[in-house]
Write a protein that holds these residues in place. Structure first.
Motif, PDB file in Angstrom:
ATOM      1  N   LEU A   1       0.940  -1.550  -0.092  1.00  0.00           N
ATOM      2  CA  LEU A   1      -0.113   0.083  -0.359  1.00  0.00           C
ATOM      3  C   LEU A   1       0.951   1.270  -0.141  1.00  0.00           C
ATOM      4  O   LEU A   1       0.461   2.208  -0.453  1.00  0.00           O
ATOM      5  CB  LEU A   1      -0.892  -0.026   1.264  1.00  0.00           C
TER       6      LEU A   1
ATOM      7  N   ALA B   1      -6.463  -8.581   2.450  1.00  0.00           N
ATOM      8  CA  ALA B   1      -6.775  -6.895   2.596  1.00  0.00           C
ATOM      9  C   ALA B   1      -6.550  -5.955   2.008  1.00  0.00           C
ATOM     10  O   ALA B   1      -6.647  -4.563   1.600  1.00  0.00           O
ATOM     11  CB  ALA B   1      -5.696  -6.991   4.134  1.00  0.00           C
TER      12      ALA B   1
ATOM     13  N   GLU C   1      -8.699  -2.787  -0.454  1.00  0.00           N
ATOM     14  CA  GLU C   1      -8.347  -1.023   0.244  1.00  0.00           C
ATOM     15  C   GLU C   1      -7.798  -0.474  -0.997  1.00  0.00           C
ATOM     16  O   GLU C   1      -8.249   0.833  -0.974  1.00  0.00           O
ATOM     17  CB  GLU C   1      -7.229  -1.664   1.243  1.00  0.00           C
TER      18      GLU C   1
ATOM     19  N   GLY D   1     -10.766   0.352  -3.189  1.00  0.00           N
ATOM     20  CA  GLY D   1     -11.430   1.976  -1.967  1.00  0.00           C
ATOM     21  C   GLY D   1     -10.899   3.393  -2.487  1.00  0.00           C
ATOM     22  O   GLY D   1     -11.478   4.054  -2.743  1.00  0.00           O
ATOM     23  N   ARG D   2      -9.474   2.943  -3.224  1.00  0.00           N
ATOM     24  CA  ARG D   2      -8.251   4.410  -3.357  1.00  0.00           C
ATOM     25  C   ARG D   2      -8.617   4.136  -5.048  1.00  0.00           C
ATOM     26  O   ARG D   2      -7.993   5.010  -5.214  1.00  0.00           O
ATOM     27  CB  ARG D   2      -7.362   3.902  -3.508  1.00  0.00           C
TER      28      ARG D   2
END
Length: 285
Positions: free
Chosen positions: A225, A252, A256, A259-260
């Motif tokens: 990330l 995970a 994420e 979502g970005r």
């Protein structure tokens, strides 16, 4: 005569001699079978300076928020005894998770891995969600001093790549991609020159997932990330024994990044839209 006309009329009524009735039509031609378009060739990069094998590290930074997750299935030629003793170099749960999350991915597979797990190699290679690329047959190094790996002699580098493709065909992998990842990511001009006849594009990465021998999934998650940018190529692994936390990390990472606003693609899509990710010159690692 009347009998003849009656017979002729009956023939006309039955349509067996339309020409005799003056109502004949030319015979219809059988419909032509549709011609399928030839399969499009996967995108590759043009050779680098002096005709060297081109090197791709990441996709465009400016054409949308796309990135590629890549997974190295990197069983080596010398690990057969360990596999026979029960060590698992595959990771079917990871592949199942990618399917459940509908994440396209590129699997860089060694020929030895495909020999050990032919059913899985075939399943991955025939799933449109994935593409299979070449990670050598042996997973031996193409330069010296590459993480302690045995070294492939220069005169056998090309055959090591071609032997992997042969293993894919034997396993039933359809249309493996013309992409090659150097074991350990180690290469130099000599290695690039040796692989030029194969026509492959060498694929590196710009984000190291750090999952090799890592047991804490959170460490992998943070590293990915923190590193991704538009066009990134993330390197992870598809081996249970050497990357036990990868599947948990992927569960995970994917939501994420979605979502970005990121969209997951295969390496072929990044290469097809490449403008600044090619590095024609050699780099050690």
């Amino acid at each position: 005569m009347i009998a003849f006309l009656r017979r002729a009329g009956l023939v006309c009524a039955l349509g067996a001699a339309l020409a005799a009735c003056g109502t004949a039509h030319p015979p219809r031609k059988a419909p032509r079978a549709p011609v399928s378009a030839p399969p499009s060739r996967p995108p590759t990069l043009a050779p680098g300076p002096a005709g060297l094998t081109p090197v791709f590290e990441h996709g465009s930074r400016t054409r949308g928020r796309t990135l590629a997750l890549t997974f190295d299935a990197d069983m080596t030629a010398g690990q057969g005894a360990r596999a026979a003793a029960g060590e698992r170099f595959d990771h079917p749960r990871l592949i199942s998770t990618l399917r459940a999350l509908q994440v396209p991915a590129t699997v860089f597979m060694t020929g030895r891995w495909a020999e050990e797990y032919p059913d899985q190699a075939r399943s991955i290679g025939r799933d449109p969600l994935f593409e299979v690329a070449n990670h050598s047959y042996s997973h031996y190094a193409y330069t010296r001093d590459c993480y302690g790996l045995p070294v492939v002699p220069g005169e056998r580098m090309r055959s090591d790549v071609e032997r992997a493709y042969a293993a894919f065909r034997t396993a039933g992998v359809r249309d493996p991609m013309p992409y090659f990842r150097f074991p350990g990511g180690c290469y130099d001009r000599r290695a690039l020159r040796a692989l030029t006849p194969t026509g492959v594009t060498a694929v590196q990465w710009d984000v190291v997932g750090g999952d090799a021998f890592e047991t804490d999934a959170d460490v992998v998650v943070r590293q990915v990330l923190d590193g991704v940018r538009p066009g990134s190529v993330v390197v992870l692994h598809c081996t249970r024994s050497a990357a036990p936390a990868t599947e948990r990390a992927v569960r995970a990472i994917v939501p994420e990044l979605r979502g970005r606003g990121f969209r997951f693609v295969k390496v072929s899509e990044l290469i097809g839209a490449a403008d600044d990710g090619a590095r024609p010159g050699p780099r050690a690692r």
